[in-house]
Design an enzyme around this catalytic site. Structure first.
Site: not given
Length: 470
Positions: A145, A232
């Site tokens: 990310y 997440i």
């Protein structure tokens, strides 16, 4: 400028990354079906907008929660006054139970080991402050990310050393890649404090295998370092496989309540699974009392509001709702992912086989003029400025191979996704290589599907899939 800190004047935030630049271009000309039909479509935002109707239906049936009432009586004053930064016990209990539910209740989470934070960004940075001194390093598998360059490094002074993964095995983590990253850190005179992974992966859209998780736990055990598992996206699994958490592996290895378990930490958030990024709800789960204590004190810089905790504790405590929500959310994600993959295939484009997340890792290597990152950025610019789609180039995710892109699919309507795919197909067919690809796309896709498991075209184990999923 001399009166300002180096954090203000330096480029450490990473705002000049193509990941963020694409967002800036989108904000200048956002697509709207009525007001701006020729505008840019946002496919660089990993946001889950597929199940708002379920949450809104729950709110309509439970007006006290949204109205800040208990048994019909206002508790506005109670919630408006100062709250302890430890968080509301009833919310932490509900959060712990929801995390367990996502993992099939195979493992449990102790509410006293949860530290609340204003989203996973805050949670990850807080863990960096707890575990690393400025100049210490964490190893991260690539691609990762793009925001981690900001979240983990900018204010903490920590460093990231990449664990280079490749498409040759579906970007899986290997022991040799871990060892090479560890050795590279030492060559750079960096002290390695741990490994951080996202599971399921952002940007790959694939969950880590049990083999990879076992490898990671064995590695951090042998090196006496930490493991942060950012989970997440754990509630977005839409394949036939169950999500395997690092907590599952600790239990299987009988490492619960050991020194190793104190060095394994989980980050969670409600931003992706429930689609509530604006609520800013994140959490750290750790079995180390010192880390829980320190992180709790640090959480005063990024608290979750009392109103938010009250509302969500009621929602997450409704087990009938959470069970139905998770099931329906996974169904809708699977349907939407299939829609994206099908549309890409019609344009002669394939992607890594995914089983989780809000995006696909798309292979556009055949559209590059040359096998370089310069050619990748040239292609990205054409897609952003000419096709008017904001997608994220692999180089922004530190991918070692040019030509991969992250494309999100859950932050828009089906009609908008169809329009985006139509634009992309038109672009591919309008290029010289696109005309050639469109003629042979059927044969190419057919050939790809026939590749053996040993070729690792797709990351997810074929043996875990029923025939119609092949």
């Amino acid at each position: 400028m001399k009166q300002l800190s180096t954090k203000v004047t330096s480029n450490g935030h990473g705002q000049d990354s193509s990941y963020f630049l694409g967002w800036e271009e989108y904000e200048k000309n956002p697509y709207d079906e009525i007001k701006n039909p020729d505008g840019m479509i946002q496919m660089g935002l990993a946001e889950n907008q597929l199940c708002f109707d379920l949450i809104e239906s729950w709110l309509a049936k439970n007006p006290d929660a949204a109205s800040l009432k208990r048994n019909g009586q206002s508790i506005f004053k109670e919630l408006a006054l100062f709250q302890d930064y430890h968080g509301m016990p009833e919310f932490k209990k509900a959060m712990a139970e929801f995390m367990g539910e996502i993992r099939g209740n195979r493992v449990t989470f102790d509410p006293k080991n949860i530290v609340l934070a204003a989203g996973s960004t805050s949670a990850n940075e807080t863990l960096m402050f707890c575990l690393a001194e400025p100049g210490d390093a964490f190893l991260l598998p690539t691609p990762y990310y793009p925001g981690f360059d900001r979240d983990l490094k900018w204010r903490t002074g920590a460093e990231i050393v990449p664990i280079h993964c490749s498409s040759s095995n579906g970007f899986q983590i290997t022991e040799s890649a871990l060892q090479q990253a560890y050795q590279q850190a030492h060559k750079l005179d960096l002290k390695v404090k741990g490994v951080l992974v996202t599971n399921p992966s952002n940007p790959l859209g694939t969950a880590l295998t049990r083999r990879e998780l076992n490898l990671l736990v064995d590695f951090i055990t042998s090196k006496n370092i930490h493991l942060i598992s950012d989970e997440i996206y754990s509630g977005t699994m839409f394949g036939f496989e169950q999500f395997i958490s690092v907590m599952d592996v600790l239990k299987d290895k009988k490492l619960e309540n050991t020194e190793v378990s104190k060095r394994v930490h989980v980050v969670y958030s409600l931003s992706k699974d429930l689609g509530l990024p604006g609520f800013r709800v994140g959490a750290i789960y750790s079995n180390d009392d010192m880390i829980v204590s320190a992180a709790t004190k640090m959480s005063s810089f990024g608290l979750v509001s009392s109103q938010t905790q009250y509302l969500l504790s009621a929602l997450l405590s409704d087990k009938k709702f959470t069970s139905q929500y998770l099931e329906e959310n996974q169904k809708r994600l699977k349907s939407r992912q299939k829609r994206l993959v099908s549309g890409l295939e019609s344009a002669g484009i394939t992607c890594l086989r995914s089983n989780a997340g809000l995006f696909c890792w798309v292979d556009m290597r055949h559209l590059l003029d040359t096998n370089t990152f310069e050619a990748e950025l040239d292609l990205w610019k054409k897609i952003v400025y000419n096709v008017k789609l904001n997608i994220s180039p692999g180089s922004s995710c530190h991918c070692t191979e040019p030509g991969w892109f992250r494309v999100c699919f859950a932050n828009m309507s089906e009609d908008t996704l169809d329009l985006a795919l139509k634009r992309l197909k038109t672009f591919v067919e309008s290029t010289d290589c696109g005309r050639m690809i469109s003629r042979s796309s059927h044969e190419r896709l057919k050939s790809l599907r026939k590749k053996t498991v040993s070729n690792w075209v797709f990351r997810v184990s074929w043996s875990d899939r029923v025939p119609d999923e092949r």
